[in-house]
Design a protein around this motif. Structure first.
Motif, short mmCIF file in Angstrom:
data_model
loop_
_atom_site.label_atom_id
_atom_site.label_comp_id
_atom_site.label_asym_id
_atom_site.label_seq_id
_atom_site.Cartn_x
_atom_site.Cartn_y
_atom_site.Cartn_z
N PRO A 89 30.28 29.69 4.24
CA PRO A 89 30.26 28.41 3.53
C PRO A 89 29.70 27.25 4.35
O PRO A 89 29.24 26.25 3.79
N TYR A 90 29.71 27.37 5.68
CA TYR A 90 29.29 26.27 6.53
C TYR A 90 27.78 26.22 6.75
O TYR A 90 27.27 25.29 7.35
N LYS A 91 27.09 27.27 6.27
CA LYS A 91 25.64 27.34 6.45
C LYS A 91 25.26 26.95 7.89
O LYS A 91 24.50 26.02 8.14
N PRO A 92 25.81 27.69 8.84
CA PRO A 92 25.66 27.29 10.25
C PRO A 92 24.23 27.38 10.76
O PRO A 92 23.43 28.20 10.31
N LYS A 93 23.95 26.51 11.71
CA LYS A 93 22.67 26.54 12.40
C LYS A 93 22.65 27.72 13.36
O LYS A 93 21.60 28.30 13.64
#
Length: 214
Positions: A89-93
């Protein structure tokens, strides 16, 4: 009959999720995110208590946008179980993971089983987030778990060899930074339980990790 089977499967999944030992912690993250939205595309740290207990993570990497989503004394299978809620959900880098120590010491898994659990998690995340760089922090040598060190070292070796063949994936070996001149872990880096780290331990980790953070 098919509808009944599907309903039973859904109900089982719901009950299992609610019964999971770390469900309350994951729900706490979700509540926190609603009250205070997390940063966009952070470097996401997740895994077991060595991440969860990292104090003031942002202060260690002031030039980066980081988010701590370590939970409980989680094992690799726990991170995989909650990946849809603590990673995706955090769409991490970038993803930074510390997990595997509890698999060996608590779950009593072999190096091969720990490696297999890691690969399962890695492949699932890579399928969902194919372009996100992945960093794995080597399993540390905790003095209280000395009897497991041979298994820990073998698991680290297997995971390191696997990641060396993957794109945008890095194995960061923090073990040398934690050793004294006698090649043993420095007691000052650990709390009284000889397992969890003091601030001094994280001060050893941070400069080793820094060059690999995006």
């Amino acid at each position: 009959m098919l509808k009944i089977t599907l309903l039973a499967t859904l109900l089982f999944s719901l009950v299992w999720s609610q019964a999971h030992r770390f469900e309350a912690e994951i729900q706490a993250f979700e509540k926190q995110d609603k009250q205070s939205p997390p940063p966009a595309q952070p470097i996401l740290f997740t895994g077991s208590s060595s991440v969860r207990l990292w104090p003031n993570l942002q202060q260690y990497f002031p030039d980066k946008v980081v988010l701590n989503r370590g939970f409980g004394g989680s094992e690799l299978s726990d991170v995989r179980f909650f990946a849809d809620r603590v990673i995706l959900p955090y769409k991490p880098k970038q993803i930074v993971l510390y997990a595997g120590e509890n698999d060996i010491a608590t779950g009593k898994l072999s190096a091969q089983q720990t490696y297999d659990n890691f690969v399962d998690l890695f492949q699932y995340v890579r399928q969902k987030l194919p372009n996100v760089p992945f960093v794995y922090i080597a399993i540390k040598l905790s003095p209280s778990r000395r009897q497991y060190w041979p298994v820990v070292n073998e698991a680290n070796k297997l995971i390191s060899q696997f990641l060396a063949k993957q794109s945008d994936a890095t194995f960061v070996d923090i073990r040398p930074s934690m050793l004294g001149s006698n090649k043993q872990p420095l007691p000052a880096l650990f709390k009284s339980d000889s397992l969890h780290m003091t601030d001094a331990g994280y001060q050893r980790w941070a400069p080793v990790l820094q060059p690999y953070l995006k």
